[in-house]
Design a protein around this motif. Structure first.
Motif, PDB file in Angstrom:
ATOM      1  N   SER A 180       0.769  -1.155   0.080  1.00  0.00           N
ATOM      2  CA  SER A 180       0.069   0.067   0.017  1.00  0.00           C
ATOM      3  C   SER A 180       0.936   1.229  -0.035  1.00  0.00           C
ATOM      4  O   SER A 180       0.329   2.595   0.058  1.00  0.00           O
ATOM      5  CB  SER A 180      -0.874   0.163   1.245  1.00  0.00           C
ATOM      6  N   ILE A 181       2.297   1.100   0.018  1.00  0.00           N
ATOM      7  CA  ILE A 181       3.182   2.249  -0.027  1.00  0.00           C
ATOM      8  C   ILE A 181       3.689   2.544  -1.198  1.00  0.00           C
ATOM      9  O   ILE A 181       4.404   1.881  -2.244  1.00  0.00           O
ATOM     10  CB  ILE A 181       4.587   1.953   0.945  1.00  0.00           C
ATOM     11  N   ASP A 182       3.034   3.832  -1.949  1.00  0.00           N
ATOM     12  CA  ASP A 182       3.712   4.370  -3.051  1.00  0.00           C
ATOM     13  C   ASP A 182       4.809   5.475  -2.938  1.00  0.00           C
ATOM     14  O   ASP A 182       4.325   6.571  -2.515  1.00  0.00           O
ATOM     15  CB  ASP A 182       2.589   4.876  -4.020  1.00  0.00           C
ATOM     16  N   ASN A 208       2.454   7.968  -1.046  1.00  0.00           N
ATOM     17  CA  ASN A 208       1.043   8.164  -1.498  1.00  0.00           C
ATOM     18  C   ASN A 208       0.616   9.504  -1.938  1.00  0.00           C
ATOM     19  O   ASN A 208      -0.493  10.047  -1.268  1.00  0.00           O
ATOM     20  CB  ASN A 208       0.077   7.305  -0.464  1.00  0.00           C
ATOM     21  N   ASN A 209       1.556  10.363  -2.352  1.00  0.00           N
ATOM     22  CA  ASN A 209       1.301  11.697  -2.816  1.00  0.00           C
ATOM     23  C   ASN A 209       1.422  12.552  -1.855  1.00  0.00           C
ATOM     24  O   ASN A 209       1.181  13.639  -2.004  1.00  0.00           O
ATOM     25  CB  ASN A 209       0.254  11.956  -3.772  1.00  0.00           C
TER      26      ASN A 209
END
Ligand code: CDP
Ligand code: CDP
Length: 233
Positions: A65-67, A82-83
């Protein structure tokens, strides 16, 4: 023309790896990748999600779940998860206190090493961290092991934070030693000085001298490789 190479800079906390690599990269037109910032970003994400960072399974479950994104700027880079921009947040004492734990997990290392290799594909890169020469880029044309005494490193860190946070030199020294111990003794990709690395001890070198010295190592190495390439033909 001189070919751009891949440079691995490894060493303990506070040796000067990131500040020096950043400046050298800027001057030589190389891409700089701070892999420590990536371990810090994962640590920040885990703390932010309320995950117990001592729980390897929970930290591992969080990874998909980590971008994570590193965005180069003119003279540095910004970090996003996440931006959300977390460039400053990853330097907090909370993150610093837990990052070596999180960096000891195999799942976290695999996740980030994959990203680091992708980012380094373009050539003309300087990566700094603990396992760059040994694991991330074993074929790097130049490997540098940048180190300094614990006292010198703790003092440098203290100078950086003394006006921002209430923290004693002794506390910083203890934290640096703790991280050194965890980073050198962990099972997964411990900090080591590979035999082919050029060792640079910056204990008694000024910042500018260290920058000059490392620039010269890179320029000499790429000139040597260019010369060898001609002789082969
Ligand atoms: O800048 P500083 O020396 O405080 O540390 P950093 O380079 O930001 O790295 C923070 C922590 O991430 C280190 O203490 C290591 O535990 C971990 N790390 C790692 O395991 N492998 C890397 N390639 C880079 C950092
Ligand atoms: O990335 P790493 O933890 O190895 O160190 P850094 O964050 O780049 O450097 C820690 C501090 O040491 C920075 O404030 C540098 O300006 C300073 N430094 C120094 O005073 N003299 C040197 N020869 C190298 C670094």
């Amino acid at each position: 023309s001189i070919r751009k190479i891949a440079v691995a800079v490894d060493g303990p906390a506070g040796a000067g790896k990131s500040s020096i690599s950043k400046l050298v990269a800027q001057r030589l037109g190389y891409l700089y990748i701070d892999t420590g910032a990536m371990y810090r970003a994962i640590t920040w994400a885990a703390l932010h999600a309320g995950v117990d960072v001592k729980d390897e399974i929970k930290v591992t479950a969080l990874l998909p779940s980590i971008d994570l994104r590193l965005e180069p700027t003119k003279d540095s880079f910004r970090v996003y998860v996440n931006n959300r921009e977390i460039t400053a947040d990853i330097r907090s004492q909370a993150v610093t206190g837990h990052v070596s734990q999180v960096a000891s997990y195999k799942s976290v290392r695999e996740f980030l090493v994959e990203k680091q290799r992708q980012m380094a594909r373009c050539g003309g890169v300087i990566l700094d961290g603990r396992d760059i020469g040994s694991v991330v880029l074993p074929d790097a044309e130049l490997k540098i092991y940048l180190t300094a005494s614990v006292d010198a490193r703790a003092h440098r860190r203290w100078l950086e934070v003394k006006d921002i946070e209430e923290v004693s030199l002794e506390d910083i020294k203890r934290s640096v030693k703790e991280r050194d111990l965890m980073d050198t003794t962990r099972k997964e990709s411990p900090l080591i000085c590979v035999p082919e690395a050029v060792v640079v001890d910056s204990s008694n070198m000024s910042f500018d001298n260290t920058v000059e010295h490392i620039m010269k190592l890179i320029i000499d190495k790429s000139a040597l490789l260019a010369e060898e390439a001609i002789q082969v033909k």
